[in-house]
Design a protein around this motif. Structure first.
Motif, PDB file in Angstrom:
ATOM      1  N   ASN A   1       0.822  -1.212   0.000  1.00  0.00           N
ATOM      2  CA  ASN A   1       0.000   0.000   0.000  1.00  0.00           C
ATOM      3  C   ASN A   1       0.852   1.257   0.000  1.00  0.00           C
ATOM      4  OD1 ASN A   1      -2.466  -1.307  -0.078  1.00  0.00           O
ATOM      5  ND2 ASN A   1      -2.654  -1.423   2.145  1.00  0.00           N
ATOM      6  N   GLN A   2       1.919   1.239   0.785  1.00  0.00           N
ATOM      7  CA  GLN A   2       2.807   2.395   0.828  1.00  0.00           C
ATOM      8  C   GLN A   2       3.454   2.632  -0.526  1.00  0.00           C
ATOM      9  OE1 GLN A   2       5.577   1.851   4.041  1.00  0.00           O
ATOM     10  NE2 GLN A   2       4.018   2.064   5.632  1.00  0.00           N
ATOM     11  N   ALA A   3       3.784   1.545  -1.215  1.00  0.00           N
ATOM     12  CA  ALA A   3       4.437   1.671  -2.520  1.00  0.00           C
ATOM     13  C   ALA A   3       3.462   2.124  -3.599  1.00  0.00           C
ATOM     14  CB  ALA A   3       5.057   0.335  -2.920  1.00  0.00           C
ATOM     15  N   ASN A   4       2.174   1.787  -3.433  1.00  0.00           N
ATOM     16  CA  ASN A   4       1.183   2.071  -4.473  1.00  0.00           C
ATOM     17  C   ASN A   4       0.357   3.327  -4.224  1.00  0.00           C
ATOM     18  OD1 ASN A   4       1.846  -0.256  -5.931  1.00  0.00           O
ATOM     19  ND2 ASN A   4       0.406  -1.512  -4.769  1.00  0.00           N
ATOM     20  N   LYS A   5       0.455   3.911  -3.038  1.00  0.00           N
ATOM     21  CA  LYS A   5      -0.399   5.035  -2.681  1.00  0.00           C
ATOM     22  C   LYS A   5       0.366   6.360  -2.722  1.00  0.00           C
ATOM     23  CE  LYS A   5      -4.196   2.737  -1.864  1.00  0.00           C
ATOM     24  NZ  LYS A   5      -4.812   2.651  -0.552  1.00  0.00           N
ATOM     25  N   ASP A   6      -0.368   7.398  -3.071  1.00  0.00           N
ATOM     26  CA  ASP A   6       0.170   8.749  -3.029  1.00  0.00           C
ATOM     27  C   ASP A   6       0.186   9.225  -1.577  1.00  0.00           C
ATOM     28  OD1 ASP A   6       0.817  11.472  -4.039  1.00  0.00           O
ATOM     29  OD2 ASP A   6      -1.201  11.912  -3.302  1.00  0.00           O
TER      30      ASP A   6
ATOM     31  N   LEU B   1       0.154  12.091  -0.157  1.00  0.00           N
ATOM     32  CA  LEU B   1      -0.649  13.250   0.249  1.00  0.00           C
ATOM     33  C   LEU B   1      -2.142  12.945   0.251  1.00  0.00           C
ATOM     34  CD1 LEU B   1      -0.809  16.265   1.009  1.00  0.00           C
ATOM     35  CD2 LEU B   1      -0.882  16.776  -1.446  1.00  0.00           C
ATOM     36  N   THR B   2      -2.648  12.395  -0.846  1.00  0.00           N
ATOM     37  CA  THR B   2      -4.095  12.215  -0.996  1.00  0.00           C
ATOM     38  C   THR B   2      -4.591  10.849  -0.546  1.00  0.00           C
ATOM     39  OG1 THR B   2      -3.855  11.400  -3.266  1.00  0.00           O
ATOM     40  CG2 THR B   2      -4.092  13.789  -2.967  1.00  0.00           C
ATOM     41  N   GLY B   3      -3.685   9.855  -0.442  1.00  0.00           N
ATOM     42  CA  GLY B   3      -4.113   8.505  -0.109  1.00  0.00           C
ATOM     43  C   GLY B   3      -4.664   7.749  -1.302  1.00  0.00           C
ATOM     44  N   LEU B   4      -4.719   8.388  -2.482  1.00  0.00           N
ATOM     45  CA  LEU B   4      -5.154   7.708  -3.698  1.00  0.00           C
ATOM     46  C   LEU B   4      -4.000   6.864  -4.248  1.00  0.00           C
ATOM     47  CD1 LEU B   4      -6.930  10.687  -5.520  1.00  0.00           C
ATOM     48  CD2 LEU B   4      -8.013   8.878  -4.179  1.00  0.00           C
ATOM     49  N   TYR B   5      -4.304   6.020  -5.229  1.00  0.00           N
ATOM     50  CA  TYR B   5      -3.227   5.311  -5.913  1.00  0.00           C
ATOM     51  C   TYR B   5      -2.323   6.312  -6.614  1.00  0.00           C
ATOM     52  CZ  TYR B   5      -5.740   0.953  -5.093  1.00  0.00           C
ATOM     53  OH  TYR B   5      -6.361  -0.110  -4.501  1.00  0.00           O
ATOM     54  N   ASN B   6      -1.058   5.937  -6.765  1.00  0.00           N
ATOM     55  CA  ASN B   6      -0.101   6.854  -7.386  1.00  0.00           C
ATOM     56  C   ASN B   6       0.042   6.581  -8.884  1.00  0.00           C
ATOM     57  OD1 ASN B   6       1.531   4.567  -7.532  1.00  0.00           O
ATOM     58  ND2 ASN B   6       2.712   5.115  -5.718  1.00  0.00           N
ATOM     59  N   HIS B   7       0.885   7.374  -9.513  1.00  0.00           N
ATOM     60  CA  HIS B   7       1.089   7.298 -10.963  1.00  0.00           C
ATOM     61  C   HIS B   7       1.547   5.905 -11.394  1.00  0.00           C
ATOM     62  CE1 HIS B   7       2.312   9.151 -14.901  1.00  0.00           C
ATOM     63  NE2 HIS B   7       3.096   8.095 -14.902  1.00  0.00           N
ATOM     64  N   GLY B   8       2.500   5.326 -10.643  1.00  0.00           N
ATOM     65  CA  GLY B   8       3.042   4.022 -11.013  1.00  0.00           C
ATOM     66  C   GLY B   8       2.002   2.930 -10.969  1.00  0.00           C
ATOM     67  N   TYR B   9       1.203   2.906  -9.891  1.00  0.00           N
ATOM     68  CA  TYR B   9       0.165   1.878  -9.785  1.00  0.00           C
ATOM     69  C   TYR B   9      -0.866   2.051 -10.902  1.00  0.00           C
ATOM     70  CZ  TYR B   9      -3.742  -0.862  -8.038  1.00  0.00           C
ATOM     71  OH  TYR B   9      -4.766  -1.771  -7.930  1.00  0.00           O
ATOM     72  N   PHE B  10      -1.230   3.298 -11.178  1.00  0.00           N
ATOM     73  CA  PHE B  10      -2.212   3.562 -12.232  1.00  0.00           C
ATOM     74  C   PHE B  10      -1.738   2.992 -13.567  1.00  0.00           C
ATOM     75  CE2 PHE B  10      -3.678   6.168 -15.762  1.00  0.00           C
ATOM     76  CZ  PHE B  10      -5.055   6.142 -15.581  1.00  0.00           C
ATOM     77  N   LYS B  11      -0.481   3.236 -13.908  1.00  0.00           N
ATOM     78  CA  LYS B  11       0.051   2.748 -15.185  1.00  0.00           C
ATOM     79  C   LYS B  11       0.066   1.216 -15.217  1.00  0.00           C
ATOM     80  CE  LYS B  11       1.827   4.947 -18.062  1.00  0.00           C
ATOM     81  NZ  LYS B  11       3.037   5.792 -18.107  1.00  0.00           N
TER      82      LYS B  11
ATOM     83  N   VAL C   1      -9.211   5.396  -8.892  1.00  0.00           N
ATOM     84  CA  VAL C   1      -8.801   6.804  -8.929  1.00  0.00           C
ATOM     85  C   VAL C   1      -7.350   6.915  -8.502  1.00  0.00           C
ATOM     86  CG1 VAL C   1      -9.339   9.141  -8.135  1.00  0.00           C
ATOM     87  CG2 VAL C   1     -11.147   7.426  -8.261  1.00  0.00           C
ATOM     88  N   ALA C   2      -6.581   7.724  -9.210  1.00  0.00           N
ATOM     89  CA  ALA C   2      -5.164   7.913  -8.893  1.00  0.00           C
ATOM     90  C   ALA C   2      -4.802   9.387  -9.015  1.00  0.00           C
ATOM     91  CB  ALA C   2      -4.282   7.080  -9.827  1.00  0.00           C
ATOM     92  N   ARG C   3      -3.825   9.780  -8.228  1.00  0.00           N
ATOM     93  CA  ARG C   3      -3.231  11.105  -8.432  1.00  0.00           C
ATOM     94  C   ARG C   3      -2.128  10.921  -9.464  1.00  0.00           C
ATOM     95  NH1 ARG C   3       0.311  14.777  -4.240  1.00  0.00           N
ATOM     96  NH2 ARG C   3       0.356  16.683  -5.522  1.00  0.00           N
ATOM     97  N   TYR C   4      -2.356  11.493 -10.644  1.00  0.00           N
ATOM     98  CA  TYR C   4      -1.456  11.249 -11.767  1.00  0.00           C
ATOM     99  C   TYR C   4      -0.203  12.108 -11.688  1.00  0.00           C
ATOM    100  CZ  TYR C   4      -0.468   9.571 -16.479  1.00  0.00           C
ATOM    101  OH  TYR C   4       0.089   8.963 -17.568  1.00  0.00           O
ATOM    102  N   GLY C   5      -0.320  13.251 -11.008  1.00  0.00           N
ATOM    103  CA  GLY C   5       0.829  14.133 -10.871  1.00  0.00           C
ATOM    104  C   GLY C   5       0.392  15.566 -10.623  1.00  0.00           C
ATOM    105  N   GLY C   6       0.998  16.241  -9.637  1.00  0.00           N
ATOM    106  CA  GLY C   6       0.635  17.622  -9.356  1.00  0.00           C
ATOM    107  C   GLY C   6      -0.830  17.742  -9.020  1.00  0.00           C
ATOM    108  N   GLU C   7      -1.536  18.591  -9.779  1.00  0.00           N
ATOM    109  CA  GLU C   7      -2.972  18.763  -9.574  1.00  0.00           C
ATOM    110  C   GLU C   7      -3.791  17.950 -10.565  1.00  0.00           C
ATOM    111  OE1 GLU C   7      -1.697  22.311 -12.177  1.00  0.00           O
ATOM    112  OE2 GLU C   7      -0.846  21.012 -10.630  1.00  0.00           O
TER     113      GLU C   7
END
Length: 586
Positions: free
Chosen positions: A211-216, A218-228, A289-295
């Motif tokens: 979860n730590q590796a896959n989550k952003d 700040l927001t707790g959403l999935y991060n860019h890497g997991y999304f891809k 849902v993922a935080r893709y980067g920045g805003e």
């Protein structure tokens, strides 16, 4: 005779072992060992019965398993009886076959493990092989299952691991019973319980690290890497099995300005707020849902075609617009808003990067249309937008941005009219110069409203006669602004005359019919259609279907009839998702 002696009614001492073995097996079903990779579990009860068959003989193993099965039937009455019988038959076959091979390879009941090592290995291998064949046969005969999807590499690795542990522990149990008797069975129970707890803790740790590796952070959403990674997996699965899904990219409008006004700490609060909002609004639908980067955020919408995705994202956008948050009143739209681009999976796509590129292009197009809107990827529409007379448009855009801070509605209206003009110009018998003039004039046609008082522009009630006269002057002021630049004199008739009516009742000069320049007559239709379908505080918004009816009603009075039907046909072709019902030609 020796072989037959192994199949007999148990003695009193063997009955004691049968009861203890059955009770221990049932107890251990509540302490399953978890496989870390895919959270699957397996029980150690089979290790007990296998050890009983090879240490006490098949009679003790069969009776203890029969007693165990009866207890399970009583405690698990929700499971169909045929499933219990099938499970009993399968394990009975495996135990008898394992014992037979053990016997025929020279194994002797009660001897040391070291003396029966090879018979043990052969019999345990057969036990494993029969189980695999039975399961494979089940999936091959069940048409609702796909063998190649069930028996993938990951699952086979788990199966081998589970059986390796089972077979190893069965040997451990044989050694413990041979040396310690009933206390050995107790030690084995403690060992399995400890293994179950240990594997459970390892799984919790593994999940936490994953979860730590896959989550952003700040927001707790999935991060860019997991999304891809997830998108790649879903893309391949959809390409193999068929189906559909959509991808949405959304970008918070004017986030940099919000950061500049309120600082990065407050900006982070806004990102967390939006992240939580997106997660809550999509969790019941199974969207990712993922935080893709920045805003920028990204959403994968499985089993969702693009028009359905656009409707959902637009509903999400409007609800967010109405959600209060500290400091957003200083932004141009005075609310939290986002621009969104959507693309749908297509069977002829080679890899997921094509889908991402189209969603990104749609997002760019959304921002180019004035922000706070949702756009579907459309190759023709976006390619035209990319070819929009770069230098001239950039110059006009700089002037038009002044409207963004004074009248955001007019700014967005101008961008949409510009889009319709690009689309409509390709369907009309116009020269390239006329197309260029229509498109530039559509973008700048309301520039004169910069000079109109903010109170008049934003008034929610009906304008007074004086206020209306002031509002009508925007066409004259727009003409003066364009003249002052000196580069776009060809668009002056569109800026000055787009409110003239075909019946002569328009303004500022009351021109009639073909006294009004052709391009101004065309722009009047486009401008009026968007005005009717735009959210404004002082009027009820018409649907596309209602606006089409109004265009036809006013054809020959307000509008030049030769351009009304071609424009309606263009709207129906390019925006079918917004047409709520069939319109009738008059």
């Amino acid at each position: 005779m020796v072989f037959r002696s192994y199949f007999h009614l148990p003695t009193v001492e063997e009955w004691v072992w049968i009861y203890f073995l059955a009770i221990t097996a049932f107890f251990l079903t509540y302490f399953e060992i978890q496989v870390v990779e895919n959270k699957n579990t397996f029980s150690m009860d089979s290790a007990i019965f296998l050890a009983a068959a090879l240490h006490f003989g098949p009679s003790v193993a069969i009776w203890s398993f029969l007693l165990f099965s009866l207890v399970r039937i009583i405690y698990h009455r929700h499971i169909p009886l045929w499933a219990h019988l099938l499970n009993f038959s399968m394990y009975l076959l495996m135990m008898v076959a394992a014992f037979l091979l053990f016997f025929f390879f020279g194994g002797k009941i009660g001897d040391e493990v070291s003396e029966n090592l090879y018979p043990y290995i052969f019999s345990l291998t057969v036990y494993f092989a029969i189980n695999i064949l039975i399961i494979a046969g089940f999936y091959l005969t069940d048409r609702s299952k796909k063998f190649n999807r069930v028996f993938n590499i990951g699952l086979l690795k788990e199966v081998f691991f589970a059986y390796f542990v089972t077979l190893l522990l069965s040997l451990v149990l044989i050694i413990l019973i041979d040396n310690e008797g009933f206390f050995g069975l107790f030690l084995f129970t403690v060992l399995v319980v400890l293994l179950s707890i240990t594997f459970g803790k390892v799984l919790e740790w593994y999940q936490e690290m994953a979860n730590q590796a896959n989550k952003d952070y700040l927001t707790g959403l999935y991060n860019h890497g997991y999304f891809k990674d997830y998108l790649k997996e879903l893309f391949r699965e959809t390409k193999r099995t068929g189906g559909q899904f959509s991808v949405a990219f959304l970008d918070l409008d004017d986030f940099k300005k919000y950061n500049d006004y309120h600082g990065h700490v407050q900006g982070d609060r806004l990102l967390k707020f939006v992240g939580e909002y997106l997660k809550n609004e999509t969790k019941d639908r199974g969207f990712t849902v993922a935080r893709y980067g920045g805003e920028e955020f990204a959403i994968i919408l499985p089993k969702t075609e693009k028009h359905e995705a656009a409707a959902f994202m637009d509903q999400l956008r409007k609800k967010l617009n109405d959600t209060p948050f500290d400091g957003v009143e200083r932004l141009p739209y005075r609310c939290i808003s986002f621009s969104c681009g959507i693309a749908e999976y297509e069977s002829d796509m080679y890899e997921e990067s094509e889908l991402l590129h189209k969603a990104d292009q749609a997002l760019y197009y959304s921002k180019a249309q004035g922000k706070n809107n949702v756009q579907l990827y459309d190759e023709k529409r976006i390619s035209r937008d990319a070819l929009k007379f770069k230098e001239d448009l950039d110059a006009i855009e700089e002037q038009l941005k002044l409207l963004l801070y004074k009248d955001v509605y007019t700014y967005r209206h101008s961008k949409r009219v510009f889009t319709y003009a690009m689309e409509f110009s390709d369907r009309l018998p116009l020269t390239e110069e006329e197309k260029r003039t229509l498109i530039l004039g559509a973008l700048v046609h309301d520039i004169g409203k910069i000079e109109v008082s903010r109170d008049i522009i934003n008034k929610t009630g009906k304008l007074t006669s004086d206020e209306w006269e002031m509002m009508k002057k925007h066409v004259i002021w727009g003409k003066e602004i364009v003249l002052s630049d000196g580069r776009f004199e060809e668009v002056i008739p569109l800026v000055e005359l787009h409110h003239e009516r075909y019946d002569g009742r328009g303004y500022p000069y009351g021109l009639k019919g073909e006294e009004i320049p052709k391009l101004a007559r065309i722009l009047c239709i486009i401008d009026s259609f968007d005005a009717m379908t735009t959210d404004r505080p002082y009027q009820r918004t018409k649907t596309f279907s209602e606006a089409i009816v109004e265009l036809r009603r006013c054809s020959g009075t307000q509008f030049d009839p030769q351009y009304v039907e071609p424009f309606i046909q263009m709207i129906e072709e390019y925006y079918p998702e917004k047409i709520t019902n069939k319109t009738v030609s008059t």
